[in-house]
Design a protein around this motif. Structure first.
Motif, PDB file in Angstrom:
ATOM      1  N   LYS A  91     -96.174 -32.581  31.437  1.00  0.00           N
ATOM      2  CA  LYS A  91     -96.133 -33.915  32.035  1.00  0.00           C
ATOM      3  C   LYS A  91     -96.012 -33.721  33.539  1.00  0.00           C
ATOM      4  O   LYS A  91     -95.245 -32.879  34.005  1.00  0.00           O
ATOM      5  CB  LYS A  91     -94.925 -34.712  31.544  1.00  0.00           C
ATOM      6  CG  LYS A  91     -95.131 -35.409  30.232  1.00  0.00           C
ATOM      7  CD  LYS A  91     -93.953 -36.347  29.982  1.00  0.00           C
ATOM      8  CE  LYS A  91     -94.179 -37.270  28.863  1.00  0.00           C
ATOM      9  NZ  LYS A  91     -95.013 -38.389  29.041  1.00  0.00           N
ATOM     10  N   TYR A  92     -96.788 -34.506  34.275  1.00  0.00           N
ATOM     11  CA  TYR A  92     -96.686 -34.472  35.725  1.00  0.00           C
ATOM     12  C   TYR A  92     -97.005 -35.851  36.276  1.00  0.00           C
ATOM     13  O   TYR A  92     -97.640 -36.678  35.619  1.00  0.00           O
ATOM     14  CB  TYR A  92     -97.608 -33.414  36.338  1.00  0.00           C
ATOM     15  CG  TYR A  92     -99.083 -33.675  36.143  1.00  0.00           C
ATOM     16  CD1 TYR A  92     -99.837 -34.277  37.149  1.00  0.00           C
ATOM     17  CD2 TYR A  92     -99.725 -33.310  34.966  1.00  0.00           C
ATOM     18  CE1 TYR A  92    -101.188 -34.514  36.973  1.00  0.00           C
ATOM     19  CE2 TYR A  92    -101.073 -33.539  34.798  1.00  0.00           C
ATOM     20  CZ  TYR A  92    -101.806 -34.142  35.800  1.00  0.00           C
ATOM     21  OH  TYR A  92    -103.144 -34.388  35.629  1.00  0.00           O
ATOM     22  N   LYS A  93     -96.539 -36.095  37.480  1.00  0.00           N
ATOM     23  CA  LYS A  93     -96.772 -37.372  38.140  1.00  0.00           C
ATOM     24  C   LYS A  93     -97.628 -37.111  39.373  1.00  0.00           C
ATOM     25  O   LYS A  93     -97.314 -36.221  40.175  1.00  0.00           O
ATOM     26  CB  LYS A  93     -95.439 -38.003  38.541  1.00  0.00           C
ATOM     27  CG  LYS A  93     -95.527 -39.406  39.040  1.00  0.00           C
ATOM     28  CD  LYS A  93     -94.116 -39.943  39.255  1.00  0.00           C
ATOM     29  CE  LYS A  93     -94.129 -41.398  39.641  1.00  0.00           C
ATOM     30  NZ  LYS A  93     -92.758 -41.910  39.819  1.00  0.00           N
ATOM     31  N   GLY A 129     -98.390 -41.628  41.835  1.00  0.00           N
ATOM     32  CA  GLY A 129     -97.552 -42.646  41.228  1.00  0.00           C
ATOM     33  C   GLY A 129     -97.762 -42.862  39.742  1.00  0.00           C
ATOM     34  O   GLY A 129     -97.150 -43.735  39.156  1.00  0.00           O
ATOM     35  N   GLN A 130     -98.620 -42.068  39.136  1.00  0.00           N
ATOM     36  CA  GLN A 130     -98.922 -42.248  37.716  1.00  0.00           C
ATOM     37  C   GLN A 130     -98.538 -40.985  36.938  1.00  0.00           C
ATOM     38  O   GLN A 130     -98.836 -39.863  37.362  1.00  0.00           O
ATOM     39  CB  GLN A 130    -100.417 -42.514  37.550  1.00  0.00           C
ATOM     40  CG  GLN A 130    -100.807 -43.059  36.220  1.00  0.00           C
ATOM     41  CD  GLN A 130    -102.262 -43.547  36.223  1.00  0.00           C
ATOM     42  OE1 GLN A 130    -103.055 -43.184  37.071  1.00  0.00           O
ATOM     43  NE2 GLN A 130    -102.596 -44.366  35.258  1.00  0.00           N
ATOM     44  N   VAL A 131     -97.878 -41.169  35.786  1.00  0.00           N
ATOM     45  CA  VAL A 131     -97.498 -40.046  34.933  1.00  0.00           C
ATOM     46  C   VAL A 131     -98.691 -39.659  34.064  1.00  0.00           C
ATOM     47  O   VAL A 131     -99.364 -40.515  33.493  1.00  0.00           O
ATOM     48  CB  VAL A 131     -96.278 -40.402  34.051  1.00  0.00           C
ATOM     49  CG1 VAL A 131     -95.962 -39.277  33.075  1.00  0.00           C
ATOM     50  CG2 VAL A 131     -95.062 -40.696  34.925  1.00  0.00           C
ATOM     51  N   HIS A 132     -98.950 -38.363  34.007  1.00  0.00           N
ATOM     52  CA  HIS A 132    -100.073 -37.821  33.228  1.00  0.00           C
ATOM     53  C   HIS A 132     -99.559 -36.852  32.174  1.00  0.00           C
ATOM     54  O   HIS A 132     -98.568 -36.158  32.387  1.00  0.00           O
ATOM     55  CB  HIS A 132    -101.053 -37.075  34.144  1.00  0.00           C
ATOM     56  CG  HIS A 132    -101.657 -37.929  35.199  1.00  0.00           C
ATOM     57  ND1 HIS A 132    -102.809 -38.636  35.003  1.00  0.00           N
ATOM     58  CD2 HIS A 132    -101.264 -38.182  36.463  1.00  0.00           C
ATOM     59  CE1 HIS A 132    -103.114 -39.301  36.103  1.00  0.00           C
ATOM     60  NE2 HIS A 132    -102.183 -39.037  37.009  1.00  0.00           N
ATOM     61  N   ASP A 133    -100.269 -36.803  31.058  1.00  0.00           N
ATOM     62  CA  ASP A 133    -100.026 -35.822  30.006  1.00  0.00           C
ATOM     63  C   ASP A 133    -101.185 -34.851  29.998  1.00  0.00           C
ATOM     64  O   ASP A 133    -102.346 -35.270  29.955  1.00  0.00           O
ATOM     65  CB  ASP A 133     -99.960 -36.507  28.627  1.00  0.00           C
ATOM     66  CG  ASP A 133     -98.687 -37.301  28.457  1.00  0.00           C
ATOM     67  OD1 ASP A 133     -97.612 -36.718  28.587  1.00  0.00           O
ATOM     68  OD2 ASP A 133     -98.788 -38.514  28.193  1.00  0.00           O
ATOM     69  N   SER A 143     -98.680 -32.870  42.810  1.00  0.00           N
ATOM     70  CA  SER A 143     -98.051 -33.269  41.552  1.00  0.00           C
ATOM     71  C   SER A 143     -96.546 -33.082  41.601  1.00  0.00           C
ATOM     72  O   SER A 143     -96.045 -32.133  42.204  1.00  0.00           O
ATOM     73  CB  SER A 143     -98.606 -32.438  40.387  1.00  0.00           C
ATOM     74  OG  SER A 143     -99.979 -32.683  40.213  1.00  0.00           O
ATOM     75  N   GLU A 144     -95.864 -33.993  40.953  1.00  0.00           N
ATOM     76  CA  GLU A 144     -94.442 -33.829  40.678  1.00  0.00           C
ATOM     77  C   GLU A 144     -94.392 -33.370  39.222  1.00  0.00           C
ATOM     78  O   GLU A 144     -94.735 -34.125  38.309  1.00  0.00           O
ATOM     79  CB  GLU A 144     -93.694 -35.146  40.845  1.00  0.00           C
ATOM     80  CG  GLU A 144     -92.238 -35.057  40.501  1.00  0.00           C
ATOM     81  CD  GLU A 144     -91.547 -36.414  40.523  1.00  0.00           C
ATOM     82  OE1 GLU A 144     -90.425 -36.491  39.984  1.00  0.00           O
ATOM     83  OE2 GLU A 144     -92.115 -37.390  41.044  1.00  0.00           O
ATOM     84  N   TRP A 145     -94.000 -32.140  39.003  1.00  0.00           N
ATOM     85  CA  TRP A 145     -94.047 -31.528  37.677  1.00  0.00           C
ATOM     86  C   TRP A 145     -92.815 -31.958  36.883  1.00  0.00           C
ATOM     87  O   TRP A 145     -91.687 -31.745  37.306  1.00  0.00           O
ATOM     88  CB  TRP A 145     -94.165 -30.019  37.805  1.00  0.00           C
ATOM     89  CG  TRP A 145     -95.433 -29.671  38.538  1.00  0.00           C
ATOM     90  CD1 TRP A 145     -95.580 -29.462  39.878  1.00  0.00           C
ATOM     91  CD2 TRP A 145     -96.733 -29.584  37.979  1.00  0.00           C
ATOM     92  NE1 TRP A 145     -96.899 -29.235  40.173  1.00  0.00           N
ATOM     93  CE2 TRP A 145     -97.630 -29.298  39.025  1.00  0.00           C
ATOM     94  CE3 TRP A 145     -97.240 -29.708  36.686  1.00  0.00           C
ATOM     95  CZ2 TRP A 145     -98.999 -29.140  38.824  1.00  0.00           C
ATOM     96  CZ3 TRP A 145     -98.601 -29.541  36.475  1.00  0.00           C
ATOM     97  CH2 TRP A 145     -99.456 -29.266  37.536  1.00  0.00           C
ATOM     98  N   LEU A 146     -93.049 -32.566  35.729  1.00  0.00           N
ATOM     99  CA  LEU A 146     -91.980 -33.187  34.956  1.00  0.00           C
ATOM    100  C   LEU A 146     -91.552 -32.395  33.727  1.00  0.00           C
ATOM    101  O   LEU A 146     -90.575 -32.761  33.088  1.00  0.00           O
ATOM    102  CB  LEU A 146     -92.407 -34.599  34.535  1.00  0.00           C
ATOM    103  CG  LEU A 146     -92.827 -35.516  35.681  1.00  0.00           C
ATOM    104  CD1 LEU A 146     -93.358 -36.839  35.140  1.00  0.00           C
ATOM    105  CD2 LEU A 146     -91.669 -35.742  36.646  1.00  0.00           C
TER     106      LEU A 146
END
Length: 167
Positions: A104-106, A109-113, A77-80
């Motif tokens: 929020k994390y990616k 390639g998809q952003v998730h809540d 994950s890319e932590w946003l």
């Protein structure tokens, strides 16, 4: 050039990470509140500090933890960002507390809540994560009526939506 000492903590506190979550993760200090523990656990996910995540889990529920799943989620994950939505109790003198948050994390390639309502409880005088429930998402209400596939396109082209902007 930004140094580690000046880098804002991933938890969103605006404090340098060396004055916020890192001392907790490194075992140099203990979380004084349930929210502080929540923030440090988020930072541990960002940094891949899986041992800390497990160490701050309550002994009554740590057996339910899937370490491989946590490692996978953390590393892929890319932590946003973390937003604390609400806290109840969880202060220095409390024995239990709850923290409701939004992350929020990616991933792929998809952003998730991710919304969660977490229960924390002191164990031997230290805050521990006990359990969580999935947070409720807000109902999305449309401002304008829904455009159907066979309705005229809203761009004014005169074509049906499905043959124009809906394509």
């Amino acid at each position: 050039m930004t140094t580690s000492a000046k880098k804002d903590c991933p938890c969103g506190s605006t404090l340098p990470e060396t004055q916020c979550c890192l001392p907790l993760i490194q075992g140099k200090s203990k979380a004084k509140t349930a929210e502080a523990l929540m923030r440090s656990r988020y930072t541990a996910f960002v940094k891949g500090e899986i041992d800390y995540i497990l160490a701050t889990h309550h002994s009554r529920t740590v057996g339910e933890v899937d370490r491989a799943g946590i490692e996978d989620w953390s590393s892929k994950s890319e932590w946003l960002g973390l937003t604390i939505l609400e806290t109840a109790m969880g202060g220095e003198k409390d024995e239990q507390g709850t923290v409701t948050f939004h992350v929020k994390y990616k991933m792929d390639g998809q952003v998730h809540d991710h919304r969660e309502h977490s229960l924390f409880e002191k164990e031997k005088g230290e805050w521990r994560f006990l359990d969580a429930q999935a947070g409720k998402t807000d109902t999305i209400r449309r401002e304008a009526p829904k455009v159907g596939r066979n309705d005229p396109c809203s761009c004014g082209s005169g074509k049906k939506f499905k043959k124009c902007c809906g394509n």
